[in-house]
Every structure is written in C-alpha cells, then in structure tokens.
Design a protein around this motif. Structure first.
Motif, PDB file in Angstrom:
ATOM      1  N   ASP A  56       0.823  -1.230   0.000  1.00 35.57           N
ATOM      2  CA  ASP A  56       0.000   0.000   0.000  1.00 35.57           C
ATOM      3  C   ASP A  56       0.843   1.260   0.000  1.00 35.57           C
ATOM      4  N   ALA A  57       2.068   1.136   0.532  1.00 39.32           N
ATOM      5  CA  ALA A  57       2.867   2.343   0.707  1.00 39.32           C
ATOM      6  C   ALA A  57       3.530   2.796  -0.595  1.00 39.32           C
ATOM      7  N   THR A  58       3.370   2.002  -1.646  1.00 36.19           N
ATOM      8  CA  THR A  58       3.974   2.412  -2.917  1.00 36.19           C
ATOM      9  C   THR A  58       3.012   3.338  -3.656  1.00 36.19           C
ATOM     10  N   ASP A  59       3.564   4.190  -4.504  1.00 35.39           N
ATOM     11  CA  ASP A  59       2.710   5.068  -5.311  1.00 35.39           C
ATOM     12  C   ASP A  59       1.842   4.254  -6.246  1.00 35.39           C
ATOM     13  N   VAL A  60       2.448   3.217  -6.805  1.00 34.46           N
ATOM     14  CA  VAL A  60       1.740   2.415  -7.798  1.00 34.46           C
ATOM     15  C   VAL A  60       0.417   1.889  -7.235  1.00 34.46           C
ATOM     16  N   VAL A  61       0.443   1.466  -5.981  1.00 31.26           N
ATOM     17  CA  VAL A  61      -0.771   0.928  -5.373  1.00 31.26           C
ATOM     18  C   VAL A  61      -1.533   2.011  -4.609  1.00 31.26           C
ATOM     19  N   ALA A 215       8.650   9.464   5.164  1.00 30.87           N
ATOM     20  CA  ALA A 215       9.807   9.056   5.980  1.00 30.87           C
ATOM     21  C   ALA A 215       9.501   7.786   6.772  1.00 30.87           C
ATOM     22  N   ASP A 216       8.281   7.679   7.280  1.00 32.93           N
ATOM     23  CA  ASP A 216       7.949   6.504   8.086  1.00 32.93           C
ATOM     24  C   ASP A 216       7.451   5.338   7.254  1.00 32.93           C
ATOM     25  N   THR A 217       6.666   5.651   6.204  1.00 33.71           N
ATOM     26  CA  THR A 217       6.038   4.550   5.465  1.00 33.71           C
ATOM     27  C   THR A 217       6.966   3.938   4.426  1.00 33.71           C
ATOM     28  N   ASN A 218       7.689   4.754   3.705  1.00 33.87           N
ATOM     29  CA  ASN A 218       8.495   4.223   2.600  1.00 33.87           C
ATOM     30  C   ASN A 218       9.679   5.164   2.356  1.00 33.87           C
ATOM     31  N   PRO A 219      10.576   5.262   3.341  1.00 33.15           N
ATOM     32  CA  PRO A 219      11.634   6.276   3.249  1.00 33.15           C
ATOM     33  C   PRO A 219      12.516   6.148   2.004  1.00 33.15           C
ATOM     34  N   LEU A 220      12.713   4.894   1.529  1.00 31.08           N
ATOM     35  CA  LEU A 220      13.636   4.715   0.398  1.00 31.08           C
ATOM     36  C   LEU A 220      13.139   5.389  -0.872  1.00 31.08           C
ATOM     37  N   ARG A 221      11.822   5.675  -0.927  1.00 31.04           N
ATOM     38  CA  ARG A 221      11.266   6.342  -2.102  1.00 31.04           C
ATOM     39  C   ARG A 221      11.867   7.732  -2.305  1.00 31.04           C
ATOM     40  N   ALA A 222      12.406   8.312  -1.243  1.00 33.15           N
ATOM     41  CA  ALA A 222      12.986   9.654  -1.379  1.00 33.15           C
ATOM     42  C   ALA A 222      14.127   9.648  -2.413  1.00 33.15           C
ATOM     43  N   PHE A 223      14.761   8.489  -2.599  1.00 34.97           N
ATOM     44  CA  PHE A 223      15.828   8.410  -3.606  1.00 34.97           C
ATOM     45  C   PHE A 223      15.285   8.589  -5.024  1.00 34.97           C
ATOM     46  N   ASP A 224      13.991   8.305  -5.182  1.00 34.70           N
ATOM     47  CA  ASP A 224      13.360   8.381  -6.507  1.00 34.70           C
ATOM     48  C   ASP A 224      12.724   9.730  -6.780  1.00 34.70           C
ATOM     49  N   CYS A 225      12.754  10.632  -5.787  1.00 32.86           N
ATOM     50  CA  CYS A 225      12.049  11.911  -5.938  1.00 32.86           C
ATOM     51  C   CYS A 225      12.620  12.676  -7.132  1.00 32.86           C
ATOM     52  N   LYS A 226      11.695  13.263  -7.907  1.00 34.68           N
ATOM     53  CA  LYS A 226      12.139  13.936  -9.135  1.00 34.68           C
ATOM     54  C   LYS A 226      12.698  15.342  -8.845  1.00 34.68           C
ATOM     55  N   SER A 227      12.410  15.876  -7.644  1.00 32.79           N
ATOM     56  CA  SER A 227      12.863  17.237  -7.341  1.00 32.79           C
ATOM     57  C   SER A 227      14.394  17.281  -7.244  1.00 32.79           C
ATOM     58  N   GLU A 228      14.971  18.253  -7.962  1.00 35.21           N
ATOM     59  CA  GLU A 228      16.440  18.312  -8.010  1.00 35.21           C
ATOM     60  C   GLU A 228      17.038  18.572  -6.637  1.00 35.21           C
ATOM     61  N   SER A 229      16.345  19.414  -5.853  1.00 37.91           N
ATOM     62  CA  SER A 229      16.925  19.710  -4.541  1.00 37.91           C
ATOM     63  C   SER A 229      16.875  18.473  -3.649  1.00 37.91           C
ATOM     64  N   CYS A 230      15.800  17.685  -3.761  1.00 39.39           N
ATOM     65  CA  CYS A 230      15.742  16.436  -2.983  1.00 39.39           C
ATOM     66  C   CYS A 230      16.857  15.497  -3.436  1.00 39.39           C
ATOM     67  N   PRO A 270      24.159   3.170  -5.843  1.00 43.31           N
ATOM     68  CA  PRO A 270      23.609   2.883  -4.518  1.00 43.31           C
ATOM     69  C   PRO A 270      22.286   3.594  -4.245  1.00 43.31           C
ATOM     70  N   ARG A 271      21.917   4.528  -5.130  1.00 38.73           N
ATOM     71  CA  ARG A 271      20.634   5.205  -4.910  1.00 38.73           C
ATOM     72  C   ARG A 271      19.494   4.562  -5.693  1.00 38.73           C
ATOM     73  N   LEU A 272      19.805   3.508  -6.427  1.00 39.78           N
ATOM     74  CA  LEU A 272      18.745   2.843  -7.182  1.00 39.78           C
ATOM     75  C   LEU A 272      17.909   1.995  -6.229  1.00 39.78           C
ATOM     76  N   VAL A 273      16.722   2.475  -5.942  1.00 40.69           N
ATOM     77  CA  VAL A 273      15.805   1.656  -5.144  1.00 40.69           C
ATOM     78  C   VAL A 273      14.546   1.563  -5.970  1.00 40.69           C
ATOM     79  N   ARG A 274      14.080   0.398  -6.241  1.00 36.80           N
ATOM     80  CA  ARG A 274      12.932   0.281  -7.118  1.00 36.80           C
ATOM     81  C   ARG A 274      11.686   0.554  -6.299  1.00 36.80           C
ATOM     82  N   GLY A 275      10.695   1.165  -6.978  1.00 35.70           N
ATOM     83  CA  GLY A 275       9.530   1.689  -6.257  1.00 35.70           C
ATOM     84  C   GLY A 275       8.660   0.663  -5.551  1.00 35.70           C
ATOM     85  N   LEU A 276       8.771  -0.594  -5.899  1.00 36.58           N
ATOM     86  CA  LEU A 276       7.836  -1.565  -5.333  1.00 36.58           C
ATOM     87  C   LEU A 276       8.449  -2.220  -4.105  1.00 36.58           C
ATOM     88  N   ASP A 277       7.599  -2.499  -3.127  1.00 38.22           N
ATOM     89  CA  ASP A 277       8.069  -2.967  -1.824  1.00 38.22           C
ATOM     90  C   ASP A 277       8.734  -4.335  -1.839  1.00 38.22           C
TER      91      ASP A 277
END
Ligand code: AMP
Length: 447
Positions: A56-61, A215-230, A270-277
């Motif tokens: 549930d914590a993924t965007d896809v779902v 941060a609590d539900t799916n922190p690794l997704r922050a690596f996938d954020c499209k925002s340049e500053s993130c 090392p920042r490649l984390v795939r979006g699915l849990d």
C-alpha cells in the motif's frame, strides 16, 4: 458526439500494433532459449493481490491504481446498502509480477523439489500517472519472471538476457546505461531504512513535503524523488551498499562477478531503489541515454525472495523484470530519426516495417475480377500476401492504389490473359513487364 481515447491512452495504429507484435515475438523467441514459457494472467485481479503483493505504501498501489467495481457493486455502494465485499474489489493490474506470483501459488506451479520455472508475458498495465512523453495510463510491458533459484547466477542470467533483448531490438549498447544495486534483505534492510528515515527527518527543512511524509512509510522512495533539490540532499544519504549484511554482500559481489565474466558493463548505483516494496537484494534498471527525455527507464526489475510467501506459498526465491514497450518504441524512433537526419548511428529497428502486399491484382472487367478473386485465394493459400480491387476502379486508379500500398508486383488480368491462362506481371521497382503462365506465378512471386 465525437469521442477520443481517454487521456494517457492511445490507439496502436497498424504501424505501432505491428511493432508491438514484432517486439513481443523477439522477446518470446529469445527468452525461450533461456527456458521461459509464456503466461497470461487476468488484466484485473482482486485488489488485495496488489495491496498485499506490491504494498500500500507504494505510489503504484497507494495512488495510481485503477479500481474496478461492477455496476451492481457500484449501485449498492451508492445506495449506501453495503460496503463492497473485499472479494468484489477488483483493480486493473499496474504490473504483472503480483499476478504471476498469485498464479504460481494458485496452481502450485513450483512443487517442492522442482527445477526453476520461468515465465514471459506481454500486455497492458494501468497506472493513473500524469501523462507525458513516454508515460501513459495504459501502457504495455514485456516481462519475465524466474522462480525457484536464490543463487546469484540466476540474477546474472536474467540481466544478461535483458541486455541481449535490447541488442536483438537494435538498440546500441552505448545508448544504454545498466544500473545495479542491492536492496539488502530482512537482515540488513530494516536498520538501513531506519537510517534513511532519520536522515530524511534531519533534513526535513530542505526536502519536499512528499519525501518527509513518506519518511515513516516508505523512506527509500525519497531516492526516486524527481525534485532536483531532494536529489541533491539524498546524494549524501547513507548508502545501502555500505551496510549490507555478509550474505547480501556476498550475493551482490557474486552477481557482479558473473556479469563481468559475461562481458556485461554496468554501473553500480547505490541510490537505485525500485519503487515496489517486494524487492530484496539485486535490483537493476536500464536507462536510455538519449531520446526518451525525463522518462528514460527502458526497463527494470530485481529479486523478490519474499513475494511468494505473501500469497500463501512456501518460501520461494524469485526475480524478474519488465520493460516498457512505449519506451522501446521511443528509443528505436529516436535512432530512426537520427539516421534519417544523416546520423552515423548504428541499430534501429526493422520492427516498424509493416509487411507489404506482394502482388496487386489489377483487372479490366467483371469477368477478370471474378478470375482475380479466385486467383487471390489460391495465392494467399500458397502464403503470398495479395490485394485486389473490389470497387470496380479504372485500371489507372488500380495502379495508383498498388503504388500507394507499395505492392512489389502488379498482375494485370484481361480477356487475353484469361484465355491464355497467363497474367501480365509488372515489377513495380523496375517497371519491367512479362507475361507469366499462371501455373508459374507462385514460383515467380516467392521472394
Ligand atoms: P516498473 O513496473 O515501474 O518497474 O516499470 C518497468 C518499466 O515499465 C519501466 O522501466 C518503463 O519502461 C515502463 N513503464 C512504467 N510505467 C510506465 C508508464 N506509466 N508509461 C509507460 N511506460 C511505463
């Protein structure tokens, strides 16, 4: 009222539909050599297949899934009668790995002691994303899943097969980047997730609201954020490869060694984390270096050693990947355009070359049309693509039509030819004409 296809969907007109079939065929033929068998699973599944399988914590779902409720179910809900039973809650598949895993357990396709089972599939997936170039709400994936092997050679085999597939499609190796990472497992990932969570919270003032919220539900997704500053902030976040447990480290190093032995170049990311849990250990992504814009991922996948248990199966290691048909098409189109503009690039696809009519039968009167009708059937039965005029056009406009559809030959039938059992055959490339006995026609037409 004039309807258009809904936003994010599109019609595969003949050239694209043909390309899809060709690309699918190339995949199925190639993967067969690696032991993959075709599988088709339903386009929709019980919602829980995805909420449990993907998470549930993924965007896809959590955000992008299309739910499907029957009209009867919807009427009941609207009338406030009943909450829909979970068995009635269906969803269009956002990807197919979960469906394949469900099928594996349902049909017991991997009984204890069995060898690995390998599946290849191709079909439409549905995600409610913001449409843009290379990103659709209905798109097509070609995917492969290998179940039953935990060893690193299986990971390497899958990755080599994926790279061979892109070569078979004519995408030059130097136009792609193969990224690799390990996401650890249940031993080392929880502590790593906590580290990333802490890092995000410590940088909450400079990260976007989405990253902080996750941060609590799916922190690794922050690596996938499209925002340049993130992305800039996450570049200094803790790296999973620094904290892998010994088993995961050993597995990862062995995968790299197999790829080295196979001569497959890769970049560790090392920042490649795939979006699915569901991913554990090896994850990978292939990106196009040019021509795809922001949506540059051609395909990706990874290992999912816990997924089958989620569906009630025995612990079963597995891994797989999916590639996006539309992205492949864009990459091949970019190569074609470059070549058309005089570029030196190699590759590009024959996948767009719609098959041509071999012979157009041109007729001068009704009697000839009757004969042409029968001749066309015989030629087609002999495997030759034939077209003829059904509308009583003039000979001149039949020739124009034959030119337009790029027929290789025009065969002219008139009273003299009918009487002599011949056909006047014009080669449309050389413009040469010859009188050919009908009994020799097939032989003349076979390329
Ligand atoms: P995923 O299932 O998210 O790992 O995606 C695997 C591949 O499917 C990606 O690398 C893309 O090539 C393709 N893909 C994913 N989402 C879309 C989309 N919305 N539109 C087109 N292609 C997509």
């Amino acid at each position: 009222m004039a309807f258009k296809a809904p936003p994010g969907t599109y019609d595969l007109l003949p050239e694209q539909a043909y390309a899809f079939n060709s690309i699918r065929q190339i995949a199925f033929d190639l993967f067969e050599r690696y032991g993959y068998q075709p599988i088709e699973t339903p386009t929709f599944e019980h919602l829980e297949v995805f909420t449990h399988g993907i998470g549930d914590a993924t965007d896809v779902v959590g955000k992008e899934m299309y739910l499907a409720l029957s009209q009867r179910g919807l009427s009941a809900v609207l009338a406030g009668d009943v909450p829909p039973r979970t068995s009635e809650m269906l969803a269009l598949r956002p990807e197919q790995t979960a469906g394949v895993a469900r099928a594996l357990v349902q049909h017991n396709l991997l009984p204890p002691g069995a060898a690995t089972v390998k599946f290849v599939y191709a079909g439409a997936m549905f995600r409610h994303e913001r449409p843009q170039k290379g990103r659709y709400r209905e798109f097509r994936q070609i995917g492969a899943e290998c179940l039953g092997a935990a060893e690193p050679s299986a990971d390497a085999e899958v990755i080599v097969m994926l790279m061979r597939f892109f070569s078979a499609l004519g995408i030059p190796r130097e136009r792609m980047r193969l990224l690799l990472n390990s996401m650890g497992d249940d031993v080392c990932r929880p502590a790593y997730r906590a580290q990333v969570r802490d890092y995000i919270l410590a940088h909450a003032d400079v990260l976007c609201a989405d990253c902080v919220r996750r941060a609590d539900t799916n922190p690794l997704r922050a690596f996938d954020c499209k925002s340049e500053s993130c992305q800039a902030v996450m570049a200094d976040a803790p790296r999973i490869t620094d904290v892998l447990c010994a088993d995961c480290r050993g597995h990862y190093d062995a995968v790299l060694a197999y790829l080295d032995a196979a001569g497959i170049a890769y970049e560790e990311d090392p920042r490649l984390v795939r979006g699915l849990d569901y991913y554990t250990r090896t994850v990978f992504e292939v990106q196009a270096i040019q021509g795809l814009g922001a949506q540059n991922a051609l395909g990706g996948g990874g290992r999912y050693d816990r997924l089958i248990e989620v569906f009630g199966g025995k612990p079963t290691p597995g891994l797989g990947f999916a590639v996006g048909f539309e992205r492949i098409l864009l990459a091949l189109q970019a190569l074609e355009e470059e070549k058309a503009a005089g570029g030196e690039c190699e590759g590009g696809g024959a996948v767009f070359a719609l098959p041509r009519v071999r012979i157009f039968l041109a007729t001068v009167d009704d009697q000839a049309r009757q004969a042409a009708f029968e001749l066309a059937l015989d030629l087609r039965d002999a495997g030759i693509p034939v077209e003829m005029d059904h509308q009583g056009r003039s000979l001149k406009s039949q020739f124009r039509l034959a030119d337009k559809i790029q027929a290789a030959f025009v065969g002219i039938l008139g009273p003299d030819e009918l009487a002599d059992k011949t056909i006047r055959l014009r080669d449309m490339a050389t413009r040469e004409e010859a009188l050919v006995a009908l009994e020799n026609l097939v032989e003349r037409l076979v390329p």
